[in-house]
Write a protein that holds these residues in place. Structure first.
Motif, PDB file in Angstrom:
ATOM      1  N   GLU A  21      15.352  13.693  21.381  1.00  0.00           N
ATOM      2  CA  GLU A  21      14.669  12.607  20.666  1.00  0.00           C
ATOM      3  C   GLU A  21      13.199  12.925  20.366  1.00  0.00           C
ATOM      4  O   GLU A  21      12.774  12.818  19.207  1.00  0.00           O
ATOM      5  N   PRO A  22      12.380  13.327  21.366  1.00  0.00           N
ATOM      6  CA  PRO A  22      10.988  13.634  21.034  1.00  0.00           C
ATOM      7  C   PRO A  22      10.833  14.848  20.136  1.00  0.00           C
ATOM      8  O   PRO A  22       9.881  14.922  19.349  1.00  0.00           O
ATOM      9  N   LEU A  23      11.747  15.795  20.204  1.00  0.00           N
ATOM     10  CA  LEU A  23      11.672  16.956  19.317  1.00  0.00           C
ATOM     11  C   LEU A  23      11.959  16.544  17.877  1.00  0.00           C
ATOM     12  O   LEU A  23      11.266  16.981  16.952  1.00  0.00           O
ATOM     13  N   ALA A  24      12.954  15.698  17.694  1.00  0.00           N
ATOM     14  CA  ALA A  24      13.243  15.201  16.340  1.00  0.00           C
ATOM     15  C   ALA A  24      12.085  14.350  15.830  1.00  0.00           C
ATOM     16  O   ALA A  24      11.698  14.447  14.662  1.00  0.00           O
ATOM     17  N   ALA A  25      11.491  13.545  16.721  1.00  0.00           N
ATOM     18  CA  ALA A  25      10.360  12.700  16.323  1.00  0.00           C
ATOM     19  C   ALA A  25       9.151  13.537  15.936  1.00  0.00           C
ATOM     20  O   ALA A  25       8.315  13.103  15.126  1.00  0.00           O
ATOM     21  N   ALA A  26       9.044  14.745  16.505  1.00  0.00           N
ATOM     22  CA  ALA A  26       7.936  15.643  16.187  1.00  0.00           C
ATOM     23  C   ALA A  26       8.172  16.411  14.888  1.00  0.00           C
ATOM     24  O   ALA A  26       7.339  17.239  14.495  1.00  0.00           O
ATOM     25  N   GLY A  27       9.303  16.149  14.223  1.00  0.00           N
ATOM     26  CA  GLY A  27       9.551  16.751  12.919  1.00  0.00           C
ATOM     27  C   GLY A  27      10.450  17.962  12.919  1.00  0.00           C
ATOM     28  O   GLY A  27      10.562  18.653  11.893  1.00  0.00           O
ATOM     29  N   TYR A  28      11.127  18.245  14.046  1.00  0.00           N
ATOM     30  CA  TYR A  28      11.981  19.429  14.124  1.00  0.00           C
ATOM     31  C   TYR A  28      13.414  19.108  13.698  1.00  0.00           C
ATOM     32  O   TYR A  28      14.002  18.126  14.147  1.00  0.00           O
ATOM     33  N   THR A  29      13.954  19.959  12.835  1.00  0.00           N
ATOM     34  CA  THR A  29      15.377  19.928  12.511  1.00  0.00           C
ATOM     35  C   THR A  29      16.078  20.848  13.496  1.00  0.00           C
ATOM     36  O   THR A  29      15.787  22.042  13.563  1.00  0.00           O
ATOM     37  N   ILE A  30      17.005  20.304  14.276  1.00  0.00           N
ATOM     38  CA  ILE A  30      17.590  21.015  15.407  1.00  0.00           C
ATOM     39  C   ILE A  30      18.914  21.671  15.030  1.00  0.00           C
ATOM     40  O   ILE A  30      19.796  21.040  14.433  1.00  0.00           O
ATOM     41  N   ARG A  31      19.030  22.947  15.398  1.00  0.00           N
ATOM     42  CA  ARG A  31      20.290  23.680  15.219  1.00  0.00           C
ATOM     43  C   ARG A  31      20.619  24.367  16.533  1.00  0.00           C
ATOM     44  O   ARG A  31      19.739  24.918  17.197  1.00  0.00           O
ATOM     45  N   TYR A  32      21.870  24.317  16.935  1.00  0.00           N
ATOM     46  CA  TYR A  32      22.323  24.984  18.156  1.00  0.00           C
ATOM     47  C   TYR A  32      22.986  26.315  17.824  1.00  0.00           C
ATOM     48  O   TYR A  32      23.672  26.448  16.807  1.00  0.00           O
ATOM     49  N   ALA A  33      22.777  27.275  18.712  1.00  0.00           N
ATOM     50  CA  ALA A  33      23.519  28.533  18.670  1.00  0.00           C
ATOM     51  C   ALA A  33      24.189  28.699  20.028  1.00  0.00           C
ATOM     52  O   ALA A  33      23.539  28.513  21.068  1.00  0.00           O
ATOM     53  N   ASP A  34      25.471  29.003  20.039  1.00  0.00           N
ATOM     54  CA  ASP A  34      26.227  29.143  21.278  1.00  0.00           C
ATOM     55  C   ASP A  34      26.429  30.616  21.609  1.00  0.00           C
ATOM     56  O   ASP A  34      27.096  31.346  20.862  1.00  0.00           O
ATOM     57  N   MET A  35      25.857  31.045  22.730  1.00  0.00           N
ATOM     58  CA  MET A  35      25.969  32.442  23.125  1.00  0.00           C
ATOM     59  C   MET A  35      27.418  32.792  23.456  1.00  0.00           C
ATOM     60  O   MET A  35      28.163  31.979  23.995  1.00  0.00           O
ATOM     61  N   GLY A  36      27.787  34.001  23.091  1.00  0.00           N
ATOM     62  CA  GLY A  36      29.163  34.433  23.234  1.00  0.00           C
ATOM     63  C   GLY A  36      30.002  34.097  22.023  1.00  0.00           C
ATOM     64  O   GLY A  36      31.137  34.571  21.892  1.00  0.00           O
ATOM     65  N   VAL A  37      29.447  33.266  21.122  1.00  0.00           N
ATOM     66  CA  VAL A  37      30.126  32.883  19.888  1.00  0.00           C
ATOM     67  C   VAL A  37      29.275  33.269  18.687  1.00  0.00           C
ATOM     68  O   VAL A  37      29.738  33.955  17.775  1.00  0.00           O
ATOM     69  N   ASP A  38      28.024  32.831  18.697  1.00  0.00           N
ATOM     70  CA  ASP A  38      27.116  33.102  17.586  1.00  0.00           C
ATOM     71  C   ASP A  38      26.347  34.411  17.820  1.00  0.00           C
ATOM     72  O   ASP A  38      25.910  34.698  18.937  1.00  0.00           O
ATOM     73  N   ALA A  39      26.170  35.176  16.766  1.00  0.00           N
ATOM     74  CA  ALA A  39      25.523  36.486  16.860  1.00  0.00           C
ATOM     75  C   ALA A  39      24.007  36.346  16.782  1.00  0.00           C
ATOM     76  O   ALA A  39      23.475  35.594  15.955  1.00  0.00           O
ATOM     77  N   VAL A  40      23.315  37.093  17.630  1.00  0.00           N
ATOM     78  CA  VAL A  40      21.854  37.075  17.651  1.00  0.00           C
ATOM     79  C   VAL A  40      21.279  37.437  16.292  1.00  0.00           C
ATOM     80  O   VAL A  40      20.247  36.901  15.874  1.00  0.00           O
ATOM     81  N   ALA A  41      21.940  38.323  15.577  1.00  0.00           N
ATOM     82  CA  ALA A  41      21.461  38.773  14.268  1.00  0.00           C
ATOM     83  C   ALA A  41      21.348  37.620  13.269  1.00  0.00           C
ATOM     84  O   ALA A  41      20.615  37.727  12.283  1.00  0.00           O
ATOM     85  N   ASN A  42      22.042  36.514  13.555  1.00  0.00           N
ATOM     86  CA  ASN A  42      22.030  35.370  12.642  1.00  0.00           C
ATOM     87  C   ASN A  42      21.076  34.263  13.083  1.00  0.00           C
ATOM     88  O   ASN A  42      21.049  33.196  12.478  1.00  0.00           O
ATOM     89  N   PHE A  43      20.303  34.514  14.125  1.00  0.00           N
ATOM     90  CA  PHE A  43      19.451  33.457  14.672  1.00  0.00           C
ATOM     91  C   PHE A  43      18.268  33.133  13.754  1.00  0.00           C
ATOM     92  O   PHE A  43      17.767  32.025  13.753  1.00  0.00           O
ATOM     93  N   GLY A  44      17.788  34.122  13.024  1.00  0.00           N
ATOM     94  CA  GLY A  44      16.657  33.896  12.139  1.00  0.00           C
ATOM     95  C   GLY A  44      15.344  33.768  12.890  1.00  0.00           C
ATOM     96  O   GLY A  44      15.201  34.250  14.022  1.00  0.00           O
ATOM     97  N   ASP A  45      14.385  33.094  12.274  1.00  0.00           N
ATOM     98  CA  ASP A  45      13.033  32.992  12.827  1.00  0.00           C
ATOM     99  C   ASP A  45      12.588  31.522  12.815  1.00  0.00           C
ATOM    100  O   ASP A  45      11.802  31.111  11.963  1.00  0.00           O
ATOM    101  N   PRO A  46      13.078  30.707  13.767  1.00  0.00           N
ATOM    102  CA  PRO A  46      12.749  29.284  13.764  1.00  0.00           C
ATOM    103  C   PRO A  46      11.288  29.037  14.145  1.00  0.00           C
ATOM    104  O   PRO A  46      10.637  29.891  14.753  1.00  0.00           O
ATOM    105  N   ASP A  47      10.794  27.868  13.817  1.00  0.00           N
ATOM    106  CA  ASP A  47       9.435  27.499  14.221  1.00  0.00           C
ATOM    107  C   ASP A  47       9.332  27.339  15.732  1.00  0.00           C
ATOM    108  O   ASP A  47       8.290  27.624  16.322  1.00  0.00           O
TER     109      ASP A  47
END
Length: 229
Positions: A21-47
């Protein structure tokens, strides 16, 4: 302006919890990555990068080879001084990425107990003073070079540290809340049963009694840190 947040998740039930809640209120769009499923190469460069908890050891990269890529990703980010937050396993990953040793602690620390604040009532963690927070870990780590110790307990000396303005690590769980906690009791049932003095009923009752006030204080700490980024 919208900012991006990547939350690295290691087990589904250990998510951002009461921090969402406070992260969303601070203006962050939240995305989850699940280790063992999602590849690190696709993580990008989030704020903002947040690494969450999990029951494995940072040093178990022979069993979980993807840990090497995750640690390298975190190390590159910290070297570039990009905002990074680690919680429990996430704190251990930060320590390892910074070259510190991560290893089994003297005992499992599971349950609610207060912190000893290194900076007293003047530091970042001051709102958490004298109030129990949730601990759930068996491993610990050496304080990384250049990091500032923020909190300790009798079992675990390095409970929290900061790294400049961009890095913050919690060995404990300031994001824990009563809503969804039953998933923890299910997911960690074997560990609870194997740990002397720890019970499902005790954890459930303590969480119902303590989590709301602890979360409010943890959210206050988070907002203060975000304001300085």
């Amino acid at each position: 302006m919208t900012k991006t947040l990547l939350a690295i998740r290691h087990v589904a039930f250990e998510d951002l919890g009461g921090f969402e809640e406070p992260l969303a209120a601070a203006g962050y769009t939240i995305r989850y990555a699940d280790m063992g499923v999602d590849a690190v190469a696709n993580f990008g460069d989030p704020d903002l990068l947040v690494m969450l908890g999990g029951p494995i050891g940072v040093y178990e990269d022979d069993l979980y080879p993807w840990l090497k890529g995750e640690i390298a990703y975190i190390a590159a980010r910290l070297k570039a001084q990009k905002p990074t937050l680690g919680i429990c396993l996430g704190a251990q990953l930060m320590a390892r990425a910074l070259g510190a040793r991560v290893y089994p602690g003297p005992a499992k620390e599971i349950g609610w107990k207060p912190l000893n604040l290194a900076q007293g009532d003047t530091g970042l963690l001051a709102p958490l003073g004298n109030h129990p927070v949730l601990h759930w870990h068996g491993d610990t780590f050496d304080l990384p070079e250049g990091a500032v110790l923020l909190a300790s307990t009798d079992i675990c000396r390095n409970q929290a540290f900061s790294l400049g303005r961009h890095g913050l690590a919690f060995q404990f769980h300031p994001e824990a809340c009563e809503h969804g906690f039953e998933r923890w009791l299910i997911g960690h049932t074997c560990e609870i049963a194997a740990t002397a003095g720890v019970t499902v009923m005790g954890l459930r009752d303590d969480t119902a009694r303590l989590a709301s006030a602890s979360l409010a204080k943890g959210q206050q700490v988070l907002r203060s840190w975000l304001a300085e980024l």
